[in-house]
Design a protein around this motif. Sequence first.
Motif, PDB file in Angstrom:
ATOM      1  N   GLN A 142     -18.964 -10.161 -14.148  1.00 22.77           N
ATOM      2  CA  GLN A 142     -19.632  -9.840 -13.182  1.00 22.77           C
ATOM      3  C   GLN A 142     -19.265 -10.443 -12.555  1.00 22.77           C
ATOM      4  O   GLN A 142     -19.055 -10.334 -11.093  1.00 22.77           O
ATOM      5  N   LYS A 143     -18.398 -11.813 -12.700  1.00 26.51           N
ATOM      6  CA  LYS A 143     -17.287 -12.346 -11.775  1.00 26.51           C
ATOM      7  C   LYS A 143     -15.853 -11.490 -11.131  1.00 26.51           C
ATOM      8  O   LYS A 143     -16.098 -11.431  -9.878  1.00 26.51           O
ATOM      9  N   LEU A 144     -15.173 -10.341 -11.871  1.00 25.50           N
ATOM     10  CA  LEU A 144     -14.559  -9.399 -11.688  1.00 25.50           C
ATOM     11  C   LEU A 144     -15.349  -7.876 -11.011  1.00 25.50           C
ATOM     12  O   LEU A 144     -14.228  -7.608  -9.920  1.00 25.50           O
ATOM     13  N   SER A 145     -15.972  -7.717 -11.325  1.00 23.61           N
ATOM     14  CA  SER A 145     -16.709  -6.084 -10.718  1.00 23.61           C
ATOM     15  C   SER A 145     -18.181  -6.459 -10.768  1.00 23.61           C
ATOM     16  O   SER A 145     -18.789  -5.849 -11.981  1.00 23.61           O
ATOM     17  N   PRO A 146     -18.654  -6.995 -10.620  1.00 19.85           N
ATOM     18  CA  PRO A 146     -20.240  -6.955 -10.255  1.00 19.85           C
ATOM     19  C   PRO A 146     -21.036  -5.602 -10.294  1.00 19.85           C
ATOM     20  O   PRO A 146     -20.213  -4.577  -8.663  1.00 19.85           O
ATOM     21  N   LEU A 147     -22.221  -5.460 -10.351  1.00 22.62           N
ATOM     22  CA  LEU A 147     -22.508  -4.148 -10.146  1.00 22.62           C
ATOM     23  C   LEU A 147     -23.017  -4.470  -8.540  1.00 22.62           C
ATOM     24  O   LEU A 147     -23.653  -5.039  -8.252  1.00 22.62           O
ATOM     25  N   ASP A 148     -23.403  -3.107  -7.804  1.00 18.07           N
ATOM     26  CA  ASP A 148     -23.380  -3.240  -6.633  1.00 18.07           C
ATOM     27  C   ASP A 148     -25.177  -3.015  -6.649  1.00 18.07           C
ATOM     28  O   ASP A 148     -25.885  -3.266  -7.769  1.00 18.07           O
ATOM     29  N   PHE A 149     -25.682  -3.989  -5.264  1.00 21.18           N
ATOM     30  CA  PHE A 149     -26.308  -3.680  -4.825  1.00 21.18           C
ATOM     31  C   PHE A 149     -27.192  -2.457  -5.699  1.00 21.18           C
ATOM     32  O   PHE A 149     -28.865  -2.745  -6.089  1.00 21.18           O
ATOM     33  N   ARG A 177     -23.559   9.849  -9.749  1.00 20.50           N
ATOM     34  CA  ARG A 177     -21.274   9.169 -10.238  1.00 20.50           C
ATOM     35  C   ARG A 177     -21.701   8.321 -10.008  1.00 20.50           C
ATOM     36  O   ARG A 177     -21.255   7.675 -10.868  1.00 20.50           O
ATOM     37  N   LYS A 178     -22.668   7.114  -8.959  1.00 24.60           N
ATOM     38  CA  LYS A 178     -23.073   6.384  -9.359  1.00 24.60           C
ATOM     39  C   LYS A 178     -23.263   5.071 -10.881  1.00 24.60           C
ATOM     40  O   LYS A 178     -22.962   4.229 -11.210  1.00 24.60           O
ATOM     41  N   SER A 179     -24.747   5.747 -11.627  1.00 25.23           N
ATOM     42  CA  SER A 179     -25.008   5.622 -12.511  1.00 25.23           C
ATOM     43  C   SER A 179     -23.919   5.541 -13.606  1.00 25.23           C
ATOM     44  O   SER A 179     -23.214   4.820 -15.316  1.00 25.23           O
ATOM     45  N   LYS A 180     -23.281   6.622 -13.706  1.00 24.93           N
ATOM     46  CA  LYS A 180     -22.311   7.561 -14.532  1.00 24.93           C
ATOM     47  C   LYS A 180     -20.988   5.911 -14.546  1.00 24.93           C
ATOM     48  O   LYS A 180     -20.683   5.969 -15.606  1.00 24.93           O
ATOM     49  N   LYS A 181     -20.791   5.705 -13.321  1.00 22.33           N
ATOM     50  CA  LYS A 181     -19.892   4.659 -13.586  1.00 22.33           C
ATOM     51  C   LYS A 181     -20.091   3.453 -14.364  1.00 22.33           C
ATOM     52  O   LYS A 181     -19.512   2.801 -14.819  1.00 22.33           O
ATOM     53  N   SER A 182     -20.848   3.129 -13.387  1.00 24.48           N
ATOM     54  CA  SER A 182     -21.576   1.874 -13.236  1.00 24.48           C
ATOM     55  C   SER A 182     -21.837   1.286 -15.159  1.00 24.48           C
ATOM     56  O   SER A 182     -22.176  -0.066 -16.078  1.00 24.48           O
ATOM     57  N   PHE A 183     -22.837   2.411 -16.205  1.00 22.43           N
ATOM     58  CA  PHE A 183     -23.113   2.239 -16.938  1.00 22.43           C
ATOM     59  C   PHE A 183     -22.985   3.580 -17.919  1.00 22.43           C
ATOM     60  O   PHE A 183     -23.103   3.788 -19.283  1.00 22.43           O
ATOM     61  N   GLY A 184     -22.224   4.442 -17.631  1.00 24.66           N
ATOM     62  CA  GLY A 184     -21.306   5.085 -19.065  1.00 24.66           C
ATOM     63  C   GLY A 184     -22.073   6.808 -19.236  1.00 24.66           C
ATOM     64  O   GLY A 184     -22.341   7.233 -19.537  1.00 24.66           O
ATOM     65  N   LYS A 185     -23.636   6.368 -17.932  1.00 19.62           N
ATOM     66  CA  LYS A 185     -24.839   7.223 -18.362  1.00 19.62           C
ATOM     67  C   LYS A 185     -25.459   7.947 -17.112  1.00 19.62           C
ATOM     68  O   LYS A 185     -25.067   7.025 -15.648  1.00 19.62           O
ATOM     69  N   THR A 186     -26.139   8.668 -18.057  1.00 16.66           N
ATOM     70  CA  THR A 186     -26.937   9.932 -16.419  1.00 16.66           C
ATOM     71  C   THR A 186     -27.664   9.316 -16.321  1.00 16.66           C
ATOM     72  O   THR A 186     -28.938   8.579 -17.325  1.00 16.66           O
ATOM     73  N   LEU A 212     -30.846  -0.116  -9.449  1.00 18.15           N
ATOM     74  CA  LEU A 212     -31.527   1.533 -10.121  1.00 18.15           C
ATOM     75  C   LEU A 212     -32.309   0.564 -11.754  1.00 18.15           C
ATOM     76  O   LEU A 212     -33.309   0.818 -12.478  1.00 18.15           O
ATOM     77  N   GLN A 213     -31.656  -0.528 -12.020  1.00 14.40           N
ATOM     78  CA  GLN A 213     -32.498  -1.424 -13.430  1.00 14.40           C
ATOM     79  C   GLN A 213     -33.123  -1.944 -13.669  1.00 14.40           C
ATOM     80  O   GLN A 213     -34.895  -1.812 -14.223  1.00 14.40           O
ATOM     81  N   GLU A 214     -33.958  -2.654 -12.062  1.00 18.47           N
ATOM     82  CA  GLU A 214     -35.141  -2.984 -12.181  1.00 18.47           C
ATOM     83  C   GLU A 214     -36.500  -1.698 -11.900  1.00 18.47           C
ATOM     84  O   GLU A 214     -36.851  -2.130 -12.687  1.00 18.47           O
ATOM     85  N   LEU A 215     -35.638  -0.894 -10.993  1.00 14.50           N
ATOM     86  CA  LEU A 215     -36.871   0.515 -11.101  1.00 14.50           C
ATOM     87  C   LEU A 215     -37.129   1.190 -12.202  1.00 14.50           C
ATOM     88  O   LEU A 215     -38.138   1.545 -12.393  1.00 14.50           O
ATOM     89  N   ILE A 216     -36.153   1.913 -12.969  1.00 16.67           N
ATOM     90  CA  ILE A 216     -36.323   2.346 -14.675  1.00 16.67           C
ATOM     91  C   ILE A 216     -37.247   1.253 -15.244  1.00 16.67           C
ATOM     92  O   ILE A 216     -37.907   2.115 -16.015  1.00 16.67           O
ATOM     93  N   PHE A 225     -28.796  -0.320 -21.130  1.00 18.99           N
ATOM     94  CA  PHE A 225     -27.404  -0.331 -19.866  1.00 18.99           C
ATOM     95  C   PHE A 225     -26.328  -1.075 -19.696  1.00 18.99           C
ATOM     96  O   PHE A 225     -25.513  -1.392 -19.477  1.00 18.99           O
ATOM     97  N   LEU A 226     -26.371  -1.283 -21.084  1.00 21.83           N
ATOM     98  CA  LEU A 226     -24.871  -2.441 -21.649  1.00 21.83           C
ATOM     99  C   LEU A 226     -23.878  -1.571 -23.308  1.00 21.83           C
ATOM    100  O   LEU A 226     -25.338  -0.704 -24.161  1.00 21.83           O
TER     101      LEU A 226
END
Length: 272
Positions: free
Chosen positions: A155-162, A197-206, A167-171, A95-96
């Motif tokens: 995390q302070k400037l642009s935290p991941l949405d819920f 779309r959200k995954s690509k924006k948050s993690f750069g990956k599908t 999704l991280q937890e589920l995977i 995820f990083l």
Amino acid sequence: MSALISIEQNKKYEKGDSFYSSKYAIILLSNSKFYVDSIQYDAKEQTVLFLSPYQKLVWNDDTIVSELLFHGDFYCIEYHKEEVACNGLLFNNIFLKPYVEIPKEEYLEIKSIFNKIEAKTRDISPFADMINRTYIQLVLALCSREKSNELEKIQKLSPLDFQMRRLQELIDRYFSRERSPSFYADKLAISLHSLSRKSKKSFGKTPTELIRERVILEAKKMLHLTSKSVKEIAAVLYFDDEYYFSRYFKKCVGCSPSQYRKEVGISIVVSE
């Protein structure tokens, strides 16, 4: 010089050149574009890139770098996890980003440590390897601190949405059994298009890329950190049989599970 550690400074790469090794890699670079396991990255300023064994790096522009390679038998990141918590922070986190951008002063300090490592690789004294392990640990500690600070700022400037945290937890919970993105979309009660779309924006990956990388990461862990057979690992990961698992692994990694274990080895922590 130990065959388990090597360093090359001011190494030139041209666009399209690739890097692929059975060793861990710490690479110093600046303003470079590249792919790691087919995912595109664009690193700014002074950057330190971290690669685990058999991650494929392809350069997307001409660049000059300094490369430090070490085998897990030389310095085991799992064995030293209490001193330097780099496993899952610098290495082995799907995820990083696999790199950290650092201040110029820190970059120059690490460059200086690289120079010392290079000198020690030519030293035939019985203490040379011990000193180089200490240098590697220092580089990892410095970069772990910078990565932790970077993540705290993000995390302070642009935290991941819920939904993306979920999704991280589920995977992490279901990756071995559920490899279809639609399963995760259903769990999150969103459309597959929205998830992608959200995954690509948050993690750069599908989602597909995240699930595949998580399966491969777990397979690599078991090959390196357990004595389980390939057949047993295939069963744990819910593959129909070890042959399908081996084909899947080779397609993603570029070598068979058996070859991976042969080259990377079984960690010293297994026998403890």
